[in-house]
Scaffold this active site. Structure first.
Site, short mmCIF file in Angstrom:
data_model
loop_
_atom_site.label_atom_id
_atom_site.label_comp_id
_atom_site.label_asym_id
_atom_site.label_seq_id
_atom_site.Cartn_x
_atom_site.Cartn_y
_atom_site.Cartn_z
N ARG A 51 0.85 -1.18 0.00
CA ARG A 51 0.00 0.00 0.00
C ARG A 51 0.89 1.23 0.00
O ARG A 51 2.10 1.13 0.12
CB ARG A 51 -0.99 0.01 1.18
CG ARG A 51 -0.65 -0.79 2.36
CD ARG A 51 0.06 -0.11 3.52
NE ARG A 51 -0.01 1.32 3.61
CZ ARG A 51 1.05 2.08 3.75
NH1 ARG A 51 2.26 1.54 3.78
NH2 ARG A 51 0.94 3.38 3.86
N GLY A 52 0.25 2.37 -0.21
CA GLY A 52 1.00 3.59 -0.45
C GLY A 52 1.08 3.81 -1.94
O GLY A 52 1.45 2.90 -2.70
N ALA A 53 0.71 5.01 -2.39
CA ALA A 53 0.57 5.26 -3.82
C ALA A 53 1.81 4.88 -4.64
O ALA A 53 1.70 4.17 -5.64
CB ALA A 53 0.19 6.73 -4.05
N ARG A 95 -7.63 -0.86 -7.05
CA ARG A 95 -7.96 0.26 -6.15
C ARG A 95 -8.19 1.51 -6.99
O ARG A 95 -7.48 1.73 -7.97
CB ARG A 95 -6.85 0.51 -5.11
CG ARG A 95 -6.65 -0.67 -4.16
CD ARG A 95 -5.81 -0.28 -2.95
NE ARG A 95 -6.57 0.58 -2.05
CZ ARG A 95 -6.03 1.18 -0.98
NH1 ARG A 95 -4.74 1.03 -0.72
NH2 ARG A 95 -6.77 1.94 -0.19
N ASP A 243 -2.23 10.45 -1.89
CA ASP A 243 -2.48 9.42 -2.89
C ASP A 243 -2.85 10.01 -4.25
O ASP A 243 -2.69 9.37 -5.27
CB ASP A 243 -3.60 8.49 -2.41
CG ASP A 243 -3.11 7.56 -1.32
OD1 ASP A 243 -2.82 6.40 -1.64
OD2 ASP A 243 -3.00 7.98 -0.16
N LYS A 254 -5.12 9.41 3.20
CA LYS A 254 -5.87 8.49 4.06
C LYS A 254 -6.90 9.22 4.91
O LYS A 254 -6.65 10.31 5.39
CB LYS A 254 -4.89 7.72 4.95
CG LYS A 254 -5.52 6.67 5.86
CD LYS A 254 -6.33 5.64 5.07
CE LYS A 254 -5.50 4.91 4.04
NZ LYS A 254 -6.31 3.96 3.23
#
Length: 352
Positions: A51-53, A95, A243, A254
């Site tokens: 996760r994390g852009a 996503r 993001d 977030k």
């Protein structure tokens, strides 16, 4: 400070596989998983194993390479290109909010479109080279963000951060945390306050783990404590990642980031966003146009596997919110610092 474990690494040639840290198990268990199919890459992104852009973008690029392995040797170029489009569309559905996902997939497709003379085998190897380049560039961008952002931090600063924008979210030192790592490396004394980041506790599970690994002082707080900690003058700066950032500087991050930005403004504390140029989406005029992912109710009603709400409770679970540009004192990029945050300054920096 020791170097943090790599979030991901590619193994072998174009018919190899991607190894990544399963971030859903941290901090209780450090485990690496091997992704050998495009379906495993999709699942890892969807379920937040990665996760994390920026890290999502890197993973998706490698996912394209994996998804084309069955056609790389014997297929003709037309079938190869059709499969590339199919794989990219599939991965794009993992996503909806992190723009780096779509940026990386578009970049992989563009490389294929610009090299139509290559046979599938050569094109497949070229795509692996591009995925490696995306990862290497991300690592360099993180270092540059850290260098620029550290200029904003004085010794003795208390820094509040939300979610996880560290090495686990990127291929390098992170975005927001890169600033803190760089400041600490320069000998500046800092104290980080990490929001838990409900409902999935990325701040508690990941940010505190990373900072401890690197020897940076960190204190964990509940999301609802941020205002009190600011009121007590423990915080002199807020730094988060993003993001997706719209053309006018509105920054999506977030869920809970918007609340922190409002609190920072109320207490006269500068609110900084750290993100690479690949996180900007100039096709969107403002943050209201950014698609917000809504996740499963169980993340709230049965967080970490424990039921905490009555069965059949109605739940609203947006994964992100948007901090408007007027609440952001500066955006820290690998190209430099955008301040004040305006549409004109955003475009000028990205074109520099």
């Amino acid at each position: 400070m020791s170097e943090h474990p790599r979030t991901m690494r590619w193994n072998g040639d174009s018919h190899g596989w991607l190894t990544m840290i399963d971030q859903t198990l941290l901090p209780v268990e450090f485990k690496e998983i091997d992704c050998r199919t495009v379906e495993e890459i999709w699942e890892a992104i969807k379920m937040l194993r990665v996760r994390g852009a920026p890290a999502i973008g890197c993973s998706a690029a490698y996912g394209v390479v994996i998804g084309l392995q069955t056609l790389a040797k014997d297929a003709d170029r037309k079938d190869f290109d059709a499969r590339l489009e199919e794989v990219a569309t599939y991965l794009a559905g993992s996503r909806p909010t992190a723009v780096n996902l779509f940026w990386a997939l578009d970049r992989m497709k563009r490389v294929a479109a610009e090299n139509q003379e290559l046979e599938p085998k050569e094109m497949h190897a070229r795509l692996l080279s591009e995925a490696v380049a995306i990862e290497d560039e991300d690592r360099e961008m993180c270092a540059a963000i850290g260098r620029h952002g550290a200029k904003l931090i004085e010794s003795g600063t208390g820094i509040l951060t939300h979610c996880n924008a560290g090495g686990l979210a990127t291929a390098g030192d992170g975005t927001a945390l890169a600033v803190m790592f760089a400041a600490a490396a320069q000998g500046k004394e800092i104290q980080v306050y990490a929001d838990e980041t409900r409902p999935l506790l990325q701040g508690a599970r990941l940010t505190t783990w990373e900072l401890q690994q690197r020897g940076v002082p960190v204190t964990l707080i509940c999301d609802s404590m941020a205002g009190q900690v600011m009121k007590e003058k423990r915080v002199q700066a807020v730094i988060t990642g993003a993001d997706r950032i719209a053309a006018n500087g509105d920054a999506c991050n977030k869920i809970g980031t918007y609340s922190v930005a409002v609190l920072a403004k109320a207490h006269g504390i500068p609110f900084y966003v750290a993100a690479p140029s690949s996180t900007f989406d100039l096709s969107l005029e403002n943050g209201e146009l950014i698609p917000i992912e809504e996740r499963l109710a169980e993340e709230i009603t049965a967080g970490m596997g424990k039921q905490t709400a009555p069965v059949d409770t109605n739940v609203y679970n947006p994964a992100f919110d948007v901090a408007p540009a007027e609440l952001i004192d500066a955006i820290i990029t690998e190209k430099g610092i955008i301040r004040p945050v305006t549409k004109e300054n955003v475009r000028a920096m990205l074109e520099s």
